[in-house]
Write an enzyme that holds these catalytic residues in place. Structure first.
Site, mmCIF file in Angstrom:
data_model
loop_
_atom_site.group_PDB
_atom_site.id
_atom_site.type_symbol
_atom_site.label_atom_id
_atom_site.label_comp_id
_atom_site.label_asym_id
_atom_site.label_seq_id
_atom_site.Cartn_x
_atom_site.Cartn_y
_atom_site.Cartn_z
ATOM 1 N N ASN A 21 -3.914 7.008 -3.244
ATOM 2 C CA ASN A 21 -3.118 5.545 -2.320
ATOM 3 C C ASN A 21 -4.644 5.484 -2.461
ATOM 4 O O ASN A 21 -5.820 5.018 -1.975
ATOM 5 C CB ASN A 21 -2.897 5.931 -1.238
ATOM 6 C CG ASN A 21 -3.459 4.420 0.370
ATOM 7 O OD1 ASN A 21 -3.838 3.849 -0.600
ATOM 8 N ND2 ASN A 21 -3.015 4.179 0.905
ATOM 9 N N MET A 34 0.878 -0.901 -0.029
ATOM 10 C CA MET A 34 0.136 -0.152 0.348
ATOM 11 C C MET A 34 0.700 1.074 0.254
ATOM 12 O O MET A 34 1.386 1.669 0.787
ATOM 13 C CB MET A 34 -1.350 -0.047 1.467
ATOM 14 C CG MET A 34 -1.857 1.131 1.483
ATOM 15 S SD MET A 34 -2.792 1.029 2.575
ATOM 16 C CE MET A 34 -2.240 0.833 3.910
ATOM 17 N N CYS A 35 0.569 1.982 -0.512
ATOM 18 C CA CYS A 35 1.489 3.994 -0.485
ATOM 19 C C CYS A 35 0.940 4.225 0.741
ATOM 20 O O CYS A 35 -0.223 4.010 1.134
ATOM 21 C CB CYS A 35 0.966 4.300 -2.064
ATOM 22 S SG CYS A 35 0.629 3.861 -3.942
ATOM 23 N N GLN A 36 2.049 4.800 0.636
ATOM 24 C CA GLN A 36 1.913 5.916 2.279
ATOM 25 C C GLN A 36 1.763 7.321 1.672
ATOM 26 O O GLN A 36 2.859 8.062 0.551
ATOM 27 C CB GLN A 36 2.797 5.766 2.975
ATOM 28 C CG GLN A 36 3.894 4.081 3.391
ATOM 29 C CD GLN A 36 2.431 3.574 4.801
ATOM 30 O OE1 GLN A 36 2.148 4.545 5.238
ATOM 31 N NE2 GLN A 36 2.478 2.716 4.893
ATOM 32 N N ILE A 95 5.089 7.845 -1.002
ATOM 33 C CA ILE A 95 5.934 6.711 -1.163
ATOM 34 C C ILE A 95 5.130 5.347 -1.671
ATOM 35 O O ILE A 95 3.887 5.401 -1.954
ATOM 36 C CB ILE A 95 6.323 6.365 0.452
ATOM 37 C CG1 ILE A 95 7.230 7.777 0.644
ATOM 38 C CG2 ILE A 95 7.856 4.932 0.092
ATOM 39 C CD1 ILE A 95 7.891 7.073 2.222
#
Lengths: 254, 254
Positions: free
Chosen positions: B105, B1-3, B75
């Protein structure tokens, strides 16, 4: 006077040596700097309203070998618009699903066009106003991203309109080509095999390009003043527009 | 998962501590990172398609105390779109003479709107497509830059349309406010006097904010997961939109 630097290359090439040459001139141009690197369709845009001599961002750029086929850099001496990040070149917009990057040296007097379309200046410079107008007129002239030839034909009509308002030394790229228009000061150079050595005009630093490049490499550089000794920089004529694709003057052989 | 990480502050504040916390999580999110800092109307946008753990650009950001009132960082763990600079969040566009910055996200399935206006994706992500659609719809809804209240009202209509296509945890800022929409995972926190100390959740680093801040400081942070121990992070509800202005939840007291 602001300093411009443009690079257009056949293969991804780092511009650290030339940027160091440009940043050396930053003592008298302490009102910010910026540099945009195309990487395929993406862009890295570093801007700072501190001098390129002092900026940690400039240090990063000088030390980080970002490889790019199209680069536009600018060191600013403020004439219009106060010293602020939003007034720092290069400027960037998106049109037809491509990023466009623009930097300008000079002063445009009384250029206050109607900006009715999707491009509005964020800051207060004549340069960003000119860029927004260029994007607006390009968007009007073509429905989707045109060929370099079509774009060049349109720019040959548009850029003289800007140049009539004052000094317009400008660099424009969409990651496919580099367009360079000269009113007063602009020089260009092509590096291609056989590569030799060059020494920065303002700093005690030299590079032997033969050691760093391959036989296919071709790099075109455009700068306000020649950045190096020992290389055949050519001055633009006033009013001249030059286009560079894949590190070559375009059309090839012209 | 993106942050995701967002910051909205009353006075220009550096985000180094929180960004370090975010970058620590980059081992499993090695497909790029980006961070955008508003400085007044201008934006510094740093993007890299290398991991935030390895990138020299991330090192610069961790070491250079850029002070900003609005920050959005991301990120990336690629789900749609290949790993390339043009697919790296945050994305930026200009509308009404203001820059807009967006990071997302989640995954949007089958979101393929007609983009007939001036905003087209440069890369291949669902996220940039969603951003272009948002900009297009905002441009249709208002003739010039509206108030935060008007924008929030419009976004309350638009964002659920995106969220219906999948997971939409997203951050948006125009330098005046930070909008945060949660589908699944988003937490927020306000730091205000009296300031205490905080320790990064993933790294052996702590900061005593009392030593670094003044009595007027107020900072709102939004992150995918709480970044620190010892601070009262609050989870968003699914479908919740929160707005932050001058470091406060908006409207104040709600």
């Amino acid at each position: 006077m602001c300093q411009l630097l443009g690079m257009n290359a056949h293969t991804p090439t780092d511009v650290m040596f030339s940027f160091t040459g440009l940043a050396t001139r930053a003592d008298e141009h302490k009102d910010g700097f910026g540099i945009a690197f195309f990487e395929d369709r993406g862009v890295r845009l570093f801007v700072d309203h501190h001098s390129a001599r002092q900026s940690p961002v400039a240090e990063l750029v000088k030390g980080y070998p970002i490889k790019s086929r199209n680069v536009i850099a600018h060191i600013r001496k403020a004439t219009q618009g106060h010293v602020a990040l939003e007034n720092t070149h290069p400027f960037m917009r998106e049109l037809w699903g491509r990023y466009w990057v623009f930097a300008h040296n000079g002063d445009l007097k009384g250029f206050d066009p109607v900006l009715h379309a999707a491009f509005r200046p964020v800051g207060g410079t004549d340069s960003e106003r000119a860029f927004c107008w260029l994007m607006q007129e390009l968007a009007k002239a073509h429905a989707s991203v045109p060929t370099v030839e079509e774009l060049t034909r349109t720019l040959r009509e548009l850029l003289p309109v800007l140049a009539r308002h004052g000094t317009f030394n400008g660099l424009l790229s969409n990651g496919q080509a580099l367009w360079a228009h000269c009113s007063t000061h602009l020089h260009w150079l092509q590096r291609r095999p056989p590569f030799g050595a060059a020494r920065l005009a303002d700093e005690d630093l030299s590079v032997d390009f033969a050691a760093l490049t391959g036989p296919e490499d071709r790099v075109a550089l455009v700068a306000t003043q020649p950045l190096t000794h020992g290389e055949p920089w050519t001055a633009f004529a006033p009013g001249e527009l030059r286009v560079f694709v894949d590190g070559d003057p375009w059309p090839v052989g012209r």
